[in-house]
Design an enzyme around this catalytic site. Sequence first.
Site, PDB file in Angstrom:
ATOM      1  N   GLU A   1     -10.139 -39.662  55.215  1.00  0.00           N
ATOM      2  CA  GLU A   1      -9.684 -38.426  54.589  1.00  0.00           C
ATOM      3  C   GLU A   1     -10.797 -37.822  53.742  1.00  0.00           C
ATOM      4  OE1 GLU A   1      -5.381 -37.284  53.375  1.00  0.00           O
ATOM      5  OE2 GLU A   1      -6.306 -38.085  51.548  1.00  0.00           O
TER       6      GLU A   1
ATOM      7  N   LYS B   1       1.508 -29.397  57.849  1.00  0.00           N
ATOM      8  CA  LYS B   1       2.730 -29.361  57.030  1.00  0.00           C
ATOM      9  C   LYS B   1       3.362 -27.968  57.053  1.00  0.00           C
ATOM     10  CE  LYS B   1       0.443 -31.989  53.599  1.00  0.00           C
ATOM     11  NZ  LYS B   1       0.251 -32.271  52.184  1.00  0.00           N
TER      12      LYS B   1
ATOM     13  N   HIS C   1      -6.461 -62.817  67.120  1.00  0.00           N
ATOM     14  CA  HIS C   1      -5.510 -62.954  68.228  1.00  0.00           C
ATOM     15  C   HIS C   1      -5.043 -61.586  68.729  1.00  0.00           C
ATOM     16  CE1 HIS C   1      -5.204 -67.305  67.629  1.00  0.00           C
ATOM     17  NE2 HIS C   1      -5.284 -67.026  66.335  1.00  0.00           N
TER      18      HIS C   1
END
Length: 556
Positions: A360, A519, A391
Amino acid sequence: MSKSIEKFPKELVSPIAQLHSLVEKNSKLHIKELFAAEQDRFQNYSVKFDQLVFDYSKHRITKSVLEQLFALAKTKQLTHWIERLFSQDKVNCTEQRAAMHWALRLPSEYSKFPELTKQVHTQLQRMYALVEKIHAGQYRGATGEVIQDVVNIGVGGSDLGPQMVTHALCDFKVKTAKPLNVHFVSTMDGSQLSDLLHQLRPETTLFIISSKSFGTIDTLSNAQTVRQWLEKALGKHDRVVKSHFIGVSTKAEKMTEWGIAPENQLLLWDWVGGRYSLWSCIGFPIALTIGIDGFQQLLAGAHAVDEHFQNTSFEQNIPVLMALLGIWNNNFLNIQTHAVLPYDGRLKYFAAYLQQLEMESNGKSVQRDGQKVELDTCPIVWGEVGPNAQHAFYQLLHQGTQAVSCDFIAPIQRYNADHFTYVENAEALIEQHHLALSNCLAQSRLLAFGNEALDSAELKNLPIYKQYEGNQPSSTLLLKELNPYSLGMLIALYEHKVFVQSVIWNINPFDQWGVEKGKQIADQLLPILNGAQNDLSALDASTRGLIKILLGKVDG
């Protein structure tokens, strides 16, 4: 970015040309050859500072490369920019603000910025008073019962930092008059709240609404839901909101309008970026977990790194070295993905925290002067707790086709403090810690040296699909132990690494305009999904088709 764009235009500055030349000269050089040529390479390419060791010897660098990276930093006026950061200059150029997260960890007796220090410590003292009251069982809900659960409602910097630190320092949880649990809620879809509210009693639950702007829809939608939950159980009266909510924001008037009592309002400042704010009252959940002394140690560790960053030569300056190694990997070696691999389960959320801090901040394509960048900026940052990652994706690191740089992080000591609850099992747990450390060292060794790390007898008849190329660069950060002070140091190292890279790339790391427009578009689409608007003509075909499915107008 387009492959036709140079990572750095070769003709711009001498250090850049020199670095390009060194890439071409050493293009086939393997890390194992660097170690073979330099027996004391670890001593030459590691730094010890306070409670940590930074080993960068497993990078594909030479003294000549480092010299030119330091020269590049000088041509970009890095020292001047560090001075500007630690003044009150408006280094956040697009919002015309200073970036003074460093001020949040200044000691109370710091004399250089007396008014600034006073402002910060006034709010911290107000937070500490609330912490003491809650810990002592003196803070009570609307029915007079003692608060036993605290829920932090926030998103982004108001969630990732506090949650990461609270989890990382779980061993340092302080004793309280009654058991106290801290929870975190961030998702706007309500799924976290739905699971959590079933476990809580309204009478004994306190909510922190943590929002710099006090306007973030994710946070306020969750806050409104819990308000309704409280009022349904305890009744609709002012005492419920005043007793069960604490606000942390820059907007006192919005907190008051929402109903939060003035004595429960903790203030921030515009010069604190959300992803840099855990040191402020945004860190309230941290202080509730590890206590006031623990929180002050967290600040002290970060301040120690602030001093190191300002006063240490580039050659021994850990944030500068971290940043320049990233520049070398990203812009010259074309390594554009970076994995963060802590070998301690308590650092479970550290990679997610760094994703916001780095991507960001430096995920930008426009320079400070408004021109498009001519180089690649922030790499993709990802990661997982190391033993689990082994893993999951280490197969790609060892035998895939992608070049990846890595940070290995581990505490030297663990399970050796008598105040820990597991002291009676310490011996077995210490052995497990050694197992994690051995895996940490083994993985960084194998990534660097490849087949060279294998037994020669084993290698003799080893099929190619079991072999390792190596030459994947990595740093290793060893903490004396994971405690509030050392974690404060670790976080501040990465904060300043991000700043140094922003200077080299000539971008502003303190804004985040890329997250704003999505947004706003969501606000435009919401009335359609709610049935208040029917016109889809302005939308693209894909969005129209998806909305019709969501509204049940066509089959999915």
